[in-house]
Motif scaffolding. Structure first.
Motif, PDB file in Angstrom:
ATOM      1  N   UNK A  56       0.825  -1.201   0.000  1.00 42.41           N
ATOM      2  CA  UNK A  56       0.000   0.000   0.000  1.00 42.41           C
ATOM      3  C   UNK A  56       0.866   1.261   0.000  1.00 42.41           C
ATOM      4  N   UNK A  57       2.008   1.197   0.698  1.00 40.74           N
ATOM      5  CA  UNK A  57       2.914   2.355   0.726  1.00 40.74           C
ATOM      6  C   UNK A  57       3.483   2.638  -0.665  1.00 40.74           C
ATOM      7  N   UNK A  58       3.885   1.593  -1.363  1.00 40.93           N
ATOM      8  CA  UNK A  58       4.439   1.785  -2.711  1.00 40.93           C
ATOM      9  C   UNK A  58       3.390   2.346  -3.660  1.00 40.93           C
ATOM     10  N   UNK A 115      10.660   3.930  -3.081  1.00 42.39           N
ATOM     11  CA  UNK A 115      10.451   4.586  -1.789  1.00 42.39           C
ATOM     12  C   UNK A 115      11.679   5.405  -1.413  1.00 42.39           C
ATOM     13  N   UNK A 116      11.442   6.486  -0.682  1.00 42.97           N
ATOM     14  CA  UNK A 116      12.549   7.350  -0.270  1.00 42.97           C
ATOM     15  C   UNK A 116      13.487   6.627   0.687  1.00 42.97           C
ATOM     16  N   UNK A 117      12.925   5.798   1.563  1.00 39.38           N
ATOM     17  CA  UNK A 117      13.749   5.106   2.559  1.00 39.38           C
ATOM     18  C   UNK A 117      13.450   3.605   2.532  1.00 39.38           C
ATOM     19  N   UNK A 118      13.820   2.966   1.465  1.00 39.09           N
ATOM     20  CA  UNK A 118      13.615   1.520   1.369  1.00 39.09           C
ATOM     21  C   UNK A 118      14.777   0.799   2.045  1.00 39.09           C
ATOM     22  N   UNK A 119      14.502  -0.215   2.857  1.00 42.40           N
ATOM     23  CA  UNK A 119      15.595  -0.952   3.494  1.00 42.40           C
ATOM     24  C   UNK A 119      16.432  -1.693   2.463  1.00 42.40           C
ATOM     25  N   UNK A 165      13.193  -6.586  -2.937  1.00 39.88           N
ATOM     26  CA  UNK A 165      14.115  -5.731  -3.684  1.00 39.88           C
ATOM     27  C   UNK A 165      13.545  -4.326  -3.862  1.00 39.88           C
ATOM     28  N   UNK A 166      14.340  -3.288  -3.583  1.00 37.17           N
ATOM     29  CA  UNK A 166      13.873  -1.917  -3.847  1.00 37.17           C
ATOM     30  C   UNK A 166      13.881  -1.589  -5.340  1.00 37.17           C
ATOM     31  N   UNK A 167      14.443  -2.481  -6.161  1.00 44.03           N
ATOM     32  CA  UNK A 167      14.486  -2.269  -7.617  1.00 44.03           C
ATOM     33  C   UNK A 167      13.812  -3.461  -8.308  1.00 44.03           C
TER      34      UNK A 167
END
Length: 442
Positions: free
Chosen positions: A23-25, A48-52, A87-89
């Motif tokens: 939902x955040x994405x 996301x600005x602050x993805x782990x 994965x953030x990508x």
């Protein structure tokens, strides 16, 4: 006037270019807009600005605190699934899966987990890069060399396996080359060997056939790089790749005109990422006829549900994918997975249902009873499946599915006064949403 950019378009894009969305994405991408969202996907930047950051393999844990064994293929399958979920990508991970099917190589013949992982890293490195460079590199990849018997391809005794698949499955497709082209290409590919004891790929000039050859009408003392160049002179190559990309990202039956458009982009652009950028920015990609039009692969089904539900990745999830028909690092043969309706045989569907049941049992009861999973109109039975489907990345339920799930919610949630039975009803609703026909589609 272009298409709208709402939650539905974001979900459509992230189902195709990734493995679903939280939902955040969805909220972030809706605010970013189509151009910036696509730019970040193709550039390999986090949405996301602050993805782990992803945990490296040696720090990743599954099933409690059990350490992962890098030599166990199931642990590597589990770790790749973890990458798909977190994965953030996501587009890079999605294209790695695409290339894994395109250059299908299986551990049941290679019998070396480390080499399979190295090939996976190679596919990831070139996921959105130059297709030509990837084709050059894959020819010198140890796992591929074992898989297609490159060591047996010697001067005077050419082995045609690699040369045949390069033309049939990697670049041109059947009908765009002759048996003579295969034989001549095999001669050109001679000289390359992989020494398993030393772990080295080397070129042995004494084993290379340096005589005159003719491949697809071009002649000379051709070597492997020359053959790659000749393949990229063929009009069939961009058309072949364009159709595969459209079938993977958009529709099982792309129009010839659309294939032609993407083929032109493949010729004009330097990288696959640039091609996909144009595809994801096109209005046609978001047309209603292409939404919910493809059957999710097991990887997409499993990774997407784990992502939406926030359930930790476990070895059993990778094994569940195998039961659904897709075992990572072990495609069935050189042609890879067939996809489409083959994903929904009786046995494969049963495995999806069992996986969904397991996830529903794993979900925290407090989460299911939280405000995020509770519609504003609690007494409106139809609002429950609508909300839960939305949270699972299903934009639309059919009238029949909505009617059935609403009746279930009405009996087990809306008019259920006892907490224990109501919690069971919530888990049941989640399972029903996850096994609905719409949840199998993207």
């Amino acid at each position: 006037m272009g298409v709208q950019w709402t939650n539905k378009e974001v979900v459509h894009l992230l189902l195709r270019a990734g493995f679903g969305a939280t939902q955040e994405e969805i909220a972030v991408c809706t605010a970013l807009g189509r151009v910036e969202t696509v730019r970040r996907l193709v550039a390999g930047e986090s949405l996301l600005a602050k993805a782990p950051d992803l945990l490296p393999f040696d720090q990743f844990q599954a099933d409690g605190k059990k350490a992962m064994d890098p030599e166990q293929i199931v642990d590597q399958q589990t770790y790749w699934l973890y990458r798909m979920v977190h994965s953030p990508t996501p587009l890079i991970e999605k294209m790695t899966l695409f290339w894994h099917g395109h250059f299908a190589t299986a551990n049941y013949k290679v019998k070396d987990t480390a080499l399979m992982v190295a090939q996976n890293d190679l596919l990831r490195k070139f996921a959105l890069g130059s297709f030509k460079q990837l084709l050059i590199e894959i020819g010198k990849d140890p796992a591929m060399m074992i898989w297609l018997d490159v060591n047996q391809n010697k001067k005077g005794k050419p082995n045609e396996n690699y040369a045949r698949e390069v033309m049939e499955l990697f670049t041109l497709g059947i009908g765009h080359y002759t048996e003579t082209d295969v034989k001549e290409s095999a001669r050109a590919f001679t000289g390359w060997t992989y020494n398993k004891n030393e772990g080295k790929v080397a070129y042995n000039a004494k084993q290379h056939d340096n005589d005159q050859k003719t491949v697809l009408g071009e002649s000379g003392k051709l070597d492997s790089d020359d053959v790659i160049d000749i393949l990229f002179h063929q009009k069939a190559l961009p058309i072949f790749l364009a159709e595969k990309l459209l079938q993977f990202f958009v529709t099982d039956t792309p129009s010839q005109s659309w294939i032609g458009t993407i083929a032109d982009l493949i010729v004009q652009k330097q990288t696959i990422g640039e091609v996909l950028k144009e595809l994801f920015l096109s209005d046609e990609f978001y047309a209603e006829t292409y939404r919910m039009a493809l059957i999710k692969t097991p990887a997409e089904y499993v990774a997407g549900i784990l992502k939406c539900c926030g359930v930790s990745v476990a070895r059993g999830h990778a094994q569940a994918m195998r039961k659904m028909g897709q075992e990572l690092f072990n495609p069935p043969d050189v042609a890879g997975w067939r996809g489409g309706s083959a994903w929904l045989t009786s046995n494969c569907l049963l495995a999806r249902y069992q996986f969904a049941e397991g996830v529903a049992k794993q979900m925290n009861a407090q989460t299911l009873a939280s405000a995020a999973y509770t519609p504003e109109a609690k007494d409106a039975a139809a609002d429950w499946p609508k909300l839960w489907a939305d949270r699972m990345g299903v934009s639309t339920l059919s009238a029949q599915t909505l009617h059935s799930l609403s009746a279930y919610a009405d009996d087990t949630i809306v008019h259920q006064g006892q907490a224990k039975q109501r919690n069971a009803g919530l888990r049941g609703l989640l399972q029903l949403v996850l096994i609905s026909p719409e949840s199998q589609m993207k």
